[in-house]
Design an enzyme around this catalytic site. Structure first.
Site, PDB file in Angstrom:
ATOM      1  N   LEU A 154       0.811  -1.214   0.000  1.00 39.29           N
ATOM      2  CA  LEU A 154       0.000   0.000   0.000  1.00 39.29           C
ATOM      3  C   LEU A 154       0.852   1.275   0.000  1.00 39.29           C
ATOM      4  CD1 LEU A 154       0.014   0.983   3.220  1.00 39.29           C
ATOM      5  CD2 LEU A 154      -1.592  -0.912   3.385  1.00 39.29           C
ATOM      6  N   GLU A 156       1.080   5.284   0.961  1.00 35.78           N
ATOM      7  CA  GLU A 156       0.495   6.293   1.837  1.00 35.78           C
ATOM      8  C   GLU A 156      -0.311   7.258   0.968  1.00 35.78           C
ATOM      9  OE1 GLU A 156       3.291   8.089   4.509  1.00 35.78           O
ATOM     10  OE2 GLU A 156       4.207   6.148   4.937  1.00 35.78           O
ATOM     11  N   CYS A 264       9.428   4.036   2.819  1.00 31.88           N
ATOM     12  CA  CYS A 264       9.768   2.750   2.171  1.00 31.88           C
ATOM     13  C   CYS A 264      10.949   2.812   1.209  1.00 31.88           C
ATOM     14  CB  CYS A 264       8.554   2.211   1.438  1.00 31.88           C
ATOM     15  SG  CYS A 264       7.246   1.703   2.553  1.00 31.88           S
TER      16      CYS A 264
HETATM   17  C1  UDX Z   1       5.726   2.937  -1.619  1.00 27.38           C
HETATM   18  C2  UDX Z   1       5.215   1.857  -2.600  1.00 27.38           C
HETATM   19  O1  UDX Z   1       4.521   2.471  -3.676  1.00 27.38           O
HETATM   20  C3  UDX Z   1       4.347   0.864  -1.877  1.00 27.38           C
HETATM   21  O2  UDX Z   1       3.932  -0.175  -2.774  1.00 27.38           O
HETATM   22  C4  UDX Z   1       5.161   0.270  -0.746  1.00 27.38           C
HETATM   23  O3  UDX Z   1       4.471  -0.728  -0.064  1.00 27.38           O
HETATM   24  C5  UDX Z   1       5.616   1.349   0.199  1.00 27.38           C
HETATM   25  O4  UDX Z   1       6.362   2.328  -0.527  1.00 27.38           O
HETATM   26  P1  UDX Z   1       4.778   5.200  -0.562  1.00 27.38           P
HETATM   27  O5  UDX Z   1       6.155   5.376   0.002  1.00 27.38           O
HETATM   28  O6  UDX Z   1       3.629   5.396   0.340  1.00 27.38           O
HETATM   29  O7  UDX Z   1       4.626   3.721  -1.176  1.00 27.38           O
HETATM   30  O8  UDX Z   1       4.601   6.244  -1.760  1.00 27.38           O
HETATM   31  P2  UDX Z   1       4.758   6.266  -3.363  1.00 27.38           P
HETATM   32  O9  UDX Z   1       3.528   6.803  -3.939  1.00 27.38           O
HETATM   33  O10 UDX Z   1       5.226   4.963  -3.883  1.00 27.38           O
HETATM   34  O11 UDX Z   1       5.906   7.369  -3.538  1.00 27.38           O
HETATM   35  C6  UDX Z   1       7.218   7.192  -3.013  1.00 27.38           C
HETATM   36  C7  UDX Z   1       8.094   8.372  -3.351  1.00 27.38           C
HETATM   37  O12 UDX Z   1       8.373   8.410  -4.745  1.00 27.38           O
HETATM   38  C8  UDX Z   1       7.462   9.733  -3.033  1.00 27.38           C
HETATM   39  O13 UDX Z   1       8.461  10.583  -2.507  1.00 27.38           O
HETATM   40  C9  UDX Z   1       6.972  10.229  -4.375  1.00 27.38           C
HETATM   41  O14 UDX Z   1       6.888  11.632  -4.440  1.00 27.38           O
HETATM   42  C10 UDX Z   1       8.055   9.685  -5.282  1.00 27.38           C
HETATM   43  N1  UDX Z   1       7.605   9.498  -6.675  1.00 27.38           N
HETATM   44  C11 UDX Z   1       6.637   8.584  -6.974  1.00 27.38           C
HETATM   45  C12 UDX Z   1       8.198  10.232  -7.681  1.00 27.38           C
HETATM   46  O15 UDX Z   1       9.085  11.080  -7.434  1.00 27.38           O
HETATM   47  N2  UDX Z   1       7.803  10.024  -8.975  1.00 27.38           N
HETATM   48  C13 UDX Z   1       6.846   9.108  -9.301  1.00 27.38           C
HETATM   49  O16 UDX Z   1       6.561   8.965 -10.499  1.00 27.38           O
HETATM   50  C14 UDX Z   1       6.246   8.383  -8.278  1.00 27.38           C
END
Ligand code: UDX
Length: 437
Positions: A154, A156, A264
């Site tokens: 999941l 956040e 994560c």
């Molecule tokens: C992540 C995974 O998506 C999830 O499956 C796992 O279990 C836990 O870690 P989360 O950390 O909640 O989830 O957020 P996510 O939406 O994945 O974004 C992570 C980071 O990547 C954020 O800082 C976001 O801003 C960044 N991000 C995400 C980007 O910079 N570009 C993108 O295209 C996507």
């Protein structure tokens, strides 16, 4: 209907508890943190997560979900136990699994009949075997149990949706009986044909790290492409969109920005590199993604510096967005932390604003000047830096922004502002690989 105990009421534990009780099971969420449990019993939730409060309230009202500190009772009562305690980053980049070990001991001591014991926390590959050994050491009556790994994917900010509509459920089990138990836990999803991957514990543990590291690599890759777009005058949006039309690549997780943060990706990529080292495997691509991410954060500060002619001293800078991404109050490993520290070190004056995460950031920077709206933050400022892609920033009235600022200078690290509009209004601006749009 199964009796289920979830140990740990952090993101994963709470969302899983809410989700599984909504599937119709009887769920007890337990934690050693009395304050958190009291808060939950008062009808509040300790984190900001869309839809979670409603989901919890529904189950609590239907008497399917309870919160308590009575961990031992809940262990004895359960047919299935999920371990969902935190595994923060420890020394040397490895995950700190001390909370998981403590829980395994308590489970071992309190085993009273057959149970399925399932880890949801992200633990280093191979830790499942260690957990079983710890349970065995304390299971003096040699009561039968089965150990499983059921990693959670999941995100956040979208956690409830992700839990109720997952792409797949990964079940690493040690027996067919345990698989049947877990299939029952996830019955509504199983009936809806959500793919159930039935595999070994080690493979399940590996899948979680491999998925997170791959997504982190994808983000670091597009960030590097965006940086090159900056230099050669190309538009990363068109590049990313076109890459995404190739089914082998997909359009997801190709948004350039200030670098990935959160609880994560930064932690799990480092942990994976450390695990691999123990087996003499060099995870060069993952290491590169981590390094690119560090560089990307510094690059944002350099961009701001350039916009302000290398002189931040005494300049008033509005930092808009503090959470590591939108729809969360979580500031763990948020790129905003680096930019705030960087501006501060160069003698700039910060006015900070986040629609939800001001309080969380206050714990890290208690003396920072927090504002309660973006209008207040930008008023009289020499530059505004967008660090989080909140919708309210996407729809910002740029004319109003210009009028409120003492000079129209904007760094948009999330590429959410309209470039033609910024140009029309004579803003001095920068973003990530999208200047020429
Ligand atoms: C992540 C995974 O998506 C999830 O499956 C796992 O279990 C836990 O870690 P989360 O950390 O909640 O989830 O957020 P996510 O939406 O994945 O974004 C992570 C980071 O990547 C954020 O800082 C976001 O801003 C960044 N991000 C995400 C980007 O910079 N570009 C993108 O295209 C996507």
């Amino acid at each position: 209907m199964k009796r289920i105990t979830i140990i740990g009421t952090g993101y994963v534990g709470l969302v899983s508890g809410a989700g599984i009780s909504n599937f119709g099971h009887q769920v007890r969420c337990v934690d050693i943190d009395k304050q958190k449990i009291d808060l939950l019993n008062d009808g509040s939730i300790p984190i900001y997560e869309p839809e979670l409060k409603t989901l919890i309230a529904r189950s609590v009202n239907a008497k399917r979900l309870t919160f308590s500190v009575a961990v031992e009772d809940a262990i004895k009562w359960a047919e299935v136990i999920f371990i969902a305690v935190g595994t923060p980053q420890g020394e040397n980049g490895e995950a700190d699994i001390s909370a998981v070990i403590a829980v395994a001991e308590r489970i071992g001591i309190n085993l009273n009949n057959y149970k399925v014991i399932c880890t949801k926390s992200t633990i280093p590959i191979g830790t499942g075997q260690m957990i079983q050994k710890i349970i065995d050491q304390h299971n003096h009556d040699k009561i039968k149990y089965d150990y499983c790994s059921n990693p959670e994917f999941l995100r956040e900010g979208a956690a409830v949706r992700d839990f109720l509509h997952p792409d797949r459920i990964v079940l690493g089990t040690t027996s067919d009986k345990a698989f049947e138990y877990l299939k029952d836990v996830y019955r509504p999803l199983y009936i809806n044909e959500t793919p159930m991957v039935h595999t070994t514990v080690e493979t399940a543990e590996m899948i979680k790290y491999a998925a997170n590291a791959f997504l982190a690599i994808k983000i670091s890759y597009i960030n590097e492409v965006a940086n090159l777009c900056d230099e050669i005058g190309a538009d990363v949006h068109v590049v990313a969109k076109t890459l995404g039309t190739d089914g082998r690549i997909s359009p997801k997780f190709l948004h350039p920005g200030p670098g990935f943060g959160g609880s994560c990706f930064p932690k799990d990529t480092k942990a994976l590199v450390e695990i691999a080292k123990k087996y003499n495997i060099d995870m060069a691509t993952v290491t590169a993604a981590i390094e690119t991410n560090i560089f990307q954060r510094k690059r944002m500060l350099n961009k701001l510096n350039d916009l302000l002619d290398n002189d931040l001293k005494g300049k008033i800078i509005a930092v808009l967005g503090l959470a590591f991404k939108q729809e969360t109050d979580d500031v763990r490993e948020s790129p905003a932390i680096e930019i705030i520290t960087g501006i501060h070190d160069k003698g700039g004056i910060i006015k900070a604003y986040d629609p939800i995460a001001n309080d969380s950031m206050k714990e890290i920077f208690p003396a920072l000047d927090f504002k309660s709206s973006w209008y207040e933050a930008v008023e009289g400022s020499d530059a505004a830096v967008i660090m989080t892609e909140w919708n309210e920033f996407r729809s910002m009235d740029l004319e109003k922004l210009k009028n409120l600022m003492s000079q129209p200078v904007v760094l948009d690290t999330r590429n959410i502002l309209n470039v033609s509009e910024l140009k029309r209004l004579d803003f001095k601006f920068d973003n990530v690989g999208h200047r020429v749009a």
